[in-house]
Write an enzyme that holds these catalytic residues in place. Structure first.
Site, PDB file in Angstrom:
ATOM      1  CD1 TRP A 178      -2.818   1.630   0.682  1.00 44.44           C
ATOM      2  CD2 TRP A 178      -1.358   2.431   2.166  1.00 44.44           C
ATOM      3  NE1 TRP A 178      -3.218   2.896   1.014  1.00 44.44           N
ATOM      4  CE2 TRP A 178      -2.334   3.417   1.926  1.00 44.44           C
ATOM      5  CE3 TRP A 178      -0.316   2.709   3.064  1.00 44.44           C
ATOM      6  CZ2 TRP A 178      -2.320   4.653   2.557  1.00 44.44           C
ATOM      7  CZ3 TRP A 178      -0.302   3.947   3.697  1.00 44.44           C
ATOM      8  CH2 TRP A 178      -1.303   4.903   3.448  1.00 44.44           C
ATOM      9  CG  ASP A 234     -11.610   2.999  -2.423  1.00 40.54           C
ATOM     10  OD1 ASP A 234     -10.791   2.110  -2.718  1.00 40.54           O
ATOM     11  OD2 ASP A 234     -11.299   4.020  -1.779  1.00 40.54           O
ATOM     12  CG  ASP A 260      -4.897   5.222  -1.110  1.00 43.63           C
ATOM     13  OD1 ASP A 260      -5.569   5.569  -2.104  1.00 43.63           O
ATOM     14  OD2 ASP A 260      -5.333   4.440  -0.252  1.00 43.63           O
TER      15      ASP A 260
END
Length: 731
Positions: free
Chosen positions: A186, A469, A539
């Site tokens: 991530w 999402d 992100d």
């Protein structure tokens, strides 16, 4: 004793004799510049012969094939059975318990779908059982891409169990093989990795179920006899179009051959198939280049814009997304203010991210409200329609964030439908990001997700963008819908259920822009992307990290699909402060957007950003529809990174250069440009110009021949300086 020795000698000799196999038919799948060749032997074996540069004549493949008992010929679709000992593409158990399958060629048909696409279907049958295995190939001529998938069905007296069913197989023979793949985490997706393959099996796989592309992407490059270069050498590429568990296996045997098997991960995924039922694999997308990996990227980009991306011919709008500007802490006035700012900066789309919904359990934090898709009237008393109408009056479009596959325990949906949650037996359905996963193998849940989307879009006719999402993996999986004996179908049925919803919604809302997001780049794969217009690559919006993330992503996915936003300084994920110009220049290399609070931009920076937004509108057709040329990798030791986009008619180009470290006063950057016409004259203009010019070439005119053989000198010595040059053809 002598007779025994003679017998032993003759036995050993016979075991090493070369056996001839007569070829009775050659089959081929061709694009404009490549061809994949198979041969059918007199015993109806289908042999994998070649994939590479297109050949004008295939007669030489008709010569007798030679093999020994120790070196079987590579078949087109290896099954568990026979004398081969490689990882099989197909492993099944027949109704009578036999685990072997030997496939024989049956027939071939080729159909022209249109002027650019041909479909070849090769039918195979098991030698002893009534099983059909069909290899499907779609050849995209101009793009030099071949998409392959497999179907299996049977007419045995009972059910069969399929333990492994791969989408594609590739057989190569060379001295060395270098594997390029993409891994990370991530906020650190698509990290470029290259390694020399050695004897044995290298596997890249995921069993996460959802967000399976975040830590390991289902795409790869194989360069033979040397590391992958951008503009030279033989490179093979594969990308699995699948959004669930997958496995890519690379087996280097004692023969020196490399066997690549790619498809759904067989882990805990046995499929029980009834007589007459057909199972279809996801597509494996192949491409080959004799001129390095940049050509591979161009092939995939052209193919995806035309065939694997919604609205690939349309230019993407500039977006202001609310997340890093206000997170979930907002009221109606705060959103109206963001819309005002978006219009002031020339942004074309405002997207309201997470936090706008929930009644009994308001979505003020990530632990509540997910699944309850009604407007939070305390935050937004006039509703979504009021905001969308306001945006349109301001001259911009409006979009919303949703996460319809997930649910918080603190939600009305979880209270009403606990049977919809993915869980198994007495085991705990573990939380991740304070949420559970809904069971999309269940048609009732599929209908709920579809209705959720319908209801959200129905909040206003002025909603023109949805950000979809998915913020967790699948673990402790089980389905209250699937029968006990088919719990191992979960991974397959969940993904097919998701795709079914995607397809229905895309058909129902053909003009809607839909962004693919999954905690950033968790679903960056061609299985999901064909239903979407773009994706959120990470992100992590920090410009330095984005250079690396977008470098890796660019190998298979085009700039038009890569959401790339100007973010705050210090960055919210990394804490790194960066110059505004650097942040803008990086964001402009993809689909430009903003991910910050516009009111934090002050003074002369306001003018700079407004000018950059307007400039992007002038050049985005080149960036979003042009050909990519990677010039300098950020992974090189020089602390430079550069790339450029060139229009299809070579009349315009945009050239990006970034300094990632300190360069002493004696150093300067120069790079030979690519993709221009040598006979055309190009005027150089520096855009997003800072306090000083980065090059004395600005304002001058150069022949394309000079630019591609000499280049342009740039003075960027400090860390995080950057330059963007526009090259336009002049008479």
């Amino acid at each position: 004793m002598e007779m025994k020795k003679l017998f032993l000698f003759l036995f050993l000799l016979s075991s090493t004799l070369v056996c001839g196999q007569v070829v009775r038919q050659n089959l081929s799948v061709s694009t404009e510049n490549t061809v994949m060749v198979f041969s059918v032997t007199e015993s109806d074996e289908l042999i994998y012969r070649y994939y590479g540069n297109k050949l004008q004549n295939l007669d030489a493949f008709s010569y007798e094939l030679q093999r020994t008992p120790h070196q079987p010929l590579p078949v087109a679709y290896p099954s568990f059975g026979g004398i081969a000992s490689i990882i099989p593409a197909l492993k099944l158990t027949h109704a009578d318990g036999v685990m072997i399958s030997e496939l024989k060629f049956s027939e071939i048909s080729t159909t022209a779908v249109d002027a650019n696409v041909t479909e070849t279907v090769i039918r195979m049958k098991d030698r002893c059982y009534d099983i059909d295995v069909v290899l499907h190939f779609k050849a995209y001529l101009k793009e030099d891409v071949i998409a392959q998938y497999v179907t299996i069905s049977h007419r045995e007296k009972g059910n069969i169990k399929v333990e492994n069913l791969a989408s594609g197989y590739l057989n190569l023979h060379a001295d060395h093989y270098y594997l390029t793949h993409f891994a990370g985490a991530w906020a650190d997706e698509m990290g470029w990795q290259e390694e020399l393959l050695t004897r044995g099996v290298k596997s890249i796989e995921s069993i996460k179920g959802v967000r399976t592309a975040q830590t390991e992407n289902p795409s790869f490059l194989i360069s033979v006899d040397g590391k992958a270069e951008e503009y030279a050498g033989d490179v093979y590429a594969g990308a699995l179009a699948w959004s669930s568990n997958y496995k890519l296996s690379f087996q280097l045997s004692e023969s020196g051959c490399l066997d690549v098997v790619a498809g759904m991960n067989p882990f805990a995924s046995t499929l029980t198939i009834e007589p007459g039922r057909e199972i279809k694999t996801p597509e494996m997308i192949w491409s080959y280049s004799h001129n390095g990996k940049n050509r591979i990227s161009q092939n995939f980009h052209s193919w995806s814009r035309r065939y694997a991306l919604a609205h690939g011919d349309d230019l993407r709008p500039i977006v202001l997304n609310s997340w890093e500007g206000v997170y979930m802490k907002f009221d109606e006035q705060a959103i109206l203010s963001l819309i005002d700012d978006a219009a002031e900066y020339g942004v074309e789309m405002f997207v309201l991210d997470d936090g706008w919904f929930g009644s009994k359990y308001p979505r003020d934090k990530a632990d509540s409200g997910l699944g309850d898709w009604m407007v939070n009237k305390r935050k937004l008393p006039h509703g979504i329609g009021y905001l969308a109408d306001y945006a349109v009056k301001k001259g911009i479009r409006f979009g919303l964030w949703i996460e319809p596959e997930m649910v918080n325990p603190r939600s009305e949906l979880a209270e009403k439908h606990p049977e919809w949650i993915v869980k198994t037996g007495k085991y705990t359905p573990y939380l991740e990001r304070n949420q559970w996963l809904l069971d999309l193998s269940n048609p009732e849940v599929q209908r709920f997700v579809e209705k959720t989307f319908d209801d959200v879009v129905a909040m206003s006719p002025n909603i023109s963008y949805i950000k979809w999402d998915a913020n967790r993996h699948a673990n402790n999986v089980g389905s209250s819908y699937l029968p006990v004996e088919k719990q191992s179908h979960f991974w397959y049925e969940y993904t097919q259920g998701l795709y079914s919803v995607y397809e229905k919604l895309r058909n129902k809302y053909p003009d809607l822009i839909i962004q693919l997001c999954s905690s950033g780049g968790g679903r960056v794969d061609y299985g999901a992307l064909k239903y979407h217009d773009e994706f959120w690559a990470s992100d992590n919006t920090n410009a330095v990290n984005r250079i690396y993330i977008q470098y890796g992503t660019s190998h298979f996915f085009p700039a038009i699909a890569i959401g790339s936003h100007i973010s705050s300084s210090p960055n919210h994920q990394t804490g790194m402060p960066l110059p505004l110009k650097f942040r803008v220049d990086v964001a402009m290399s993809g689909r430009l957007g903003m991910e910050l609070q516009p009111q934090d931009i002050k003074g002369k920076d306001i003018v700079f950003v407004k000018r950059a937004v307007e400039t992007y509108k002038e050049v985005r057709s080149v960036i979003q529809h042009g050909d990519l040329f990677r010039l300098k990798s950020p992974y090189d030791s020089t602390d430079w990174a550069s790339l450029m986009y060139v229009s299809s008619v070579q009349n315009k180009a945009v050239y990006f250069v970034y300094s990632l470290g300190y360069h002493n006063r004696h150093q300067f950057y120069t790079e030979k440009l690519k993709g221009l016409s040598p006979d055309k004259r190009y005027k150089v203009t520096e855009i997003n110009k800072g306090n000083k010019s980065a090059s004395s070439a600005a304002g001058k005119v150069f022949m394309g021949e000079y630019l591609m053989n000499v280049g342009i000198q740039l003075n960027l010595s400090k860390p995080y300086e950057s330059a963007v040059l526009l090259l336009e053809e002049v008479e």
